[in-house]
Motif scaffolding. Sequence first.
Motif, mmCIF file in Angstrom:
data_model
loop_
_atom_site.group_PDB
_atom_site.id
_atom_site.type_symbol
_atom_site.label_atom_id
_atom_site.label_comp_id
_atom_site.label_asym_id
_atom_site.label_seq_id
_atom_site.Cartn_x
_atom_site.Cartn_y
_atom_site.Cartn_z
ATOM 1 N N ARG A 94 0.808 -1.187 -0.180
ATOM 2 C CA ARG A 94 -0.048 0.140 0.183
ATOM 3 C C ARG A 94 0.863 1.401 0.104
ATOM 4 N N ALA A 97 -3.785 5.149 1.615
ATOM 5 C CA ALA A 97 -4.590 4.341 2.346
ATOM 6 C C ALA A 97 -6.091 4.305 1.526
ATOM 7 N N LEU A 101 -7.930 -0.891 4.570
ATOM 8 C CA LEU A 101 -7.061 -0.136 5.528
ATOM 9 C C LEU A 101 -7.801 1.166 5.924
ATOM 10 N N ALA A 102 -8.201 1.790 4.879
ATOM 11 C CA ALA A 102 -8.901 3.142 5.399
ATOM 12 C C ALA A 102 -9.869 2.820 6.139
ATOM 13 N N GLU A 109 -10.236 7.477 2.429
ATOM 14 C CA GLU A 109 -9.521 6.913 1.249
ATOM 15 C C GLU A 109 -8.880 8.225 0.652
ATOM 16 N N LEU A 113 0.301 7.790 3.151
ATOM 17 C CA LEU A 113 0.934 7.075 3.888
ATOM 18 C C LEU A 113 2.461 7.505 3.848
ATOM 19 N N ASP A 175 -2.518 0.670 -4.198
ATOM 20 C CA ASP A 175 -2.163 -0.635 -3.652
ATOM 21 C C ASP A 175 -2.290 -1.628 -4.548
#
Length: 236
Positions: A94, A97, A101-102, A109, A113, A175
């Motif tokens: 990733r 995000a 993960l978000a 989103e 990162l 990602d």
Amino acid sequence: MQKTNLLYEGKAKKVYQSDNPDIYIVSYKDDATAFNGLKKGTIMGKGEINNRVTNFLMQLLEKNAIPTHFVKELNARETAVKRVKIIPLEVIVRNIAAGSLAKRVGVPEGTKLFSTVLEYCYKNDELGDPMVNEYHIAALKWATKEEMKLIAQYSLKINDILTDYLSKSNITLIDFKLEFGKLDDGTVILADEISPDTCRFWDSTTNEKLDKDRFRRDLGGVEDAYHEILKRLLGQ
Ligand code: TMP
């Protein structure tokens, strides 16, 4: 090269044995699923696009010293690959995000990162591909510590190569998911696919989603997004 027995049918691909014992033939389907198979549909033309895009990116990686299972594109939706034993992990890389993960850490989103994130999930649909760490992987003997070190190194290098390459087509690599396999002699190589099914691709100018999230989230324009990726990468 000839297909012989159907060895395995997954959600998006079929894998056949061939007349060469060291070679499998992968056939990409137009079927699409999400949420571990709960949502089902068809994305017209997806099989051919994912085959072409995967092969193009696998060859780019090979040129950059990443060993892959790619052998030869046989036709629009079928490819010869090296026979490997798949390590039962989804390796997720990733840069920004998004998706699970978000949700998990409660950020919007698109949140930056500050360093690359690597995650591992145990490939098991019935369990919903649970996230695991390197201790679980070693303890359950899915891969050794040494193999995981190599897998992490390859995954980060693949991220650099793909991010750089895609940026030239105005695509941001948010990602993606990788799978690795082992040859009989134990060599770890990249397997499976790299396509709009397994990556998040956002247009770098508009942040428009050009990947399977259009199907997962009923955003419309699914086929157009797959065609757009094919066009930007292969000019077709
Ligand atoms: P996630 O945010 O839903 O965990 O997905 C991370 C990345 O992995 C995203 O690029 C889509 C890809 N992915 C797969 O290829 N297969 C899967 O089963 C899932 C859940 C995600």
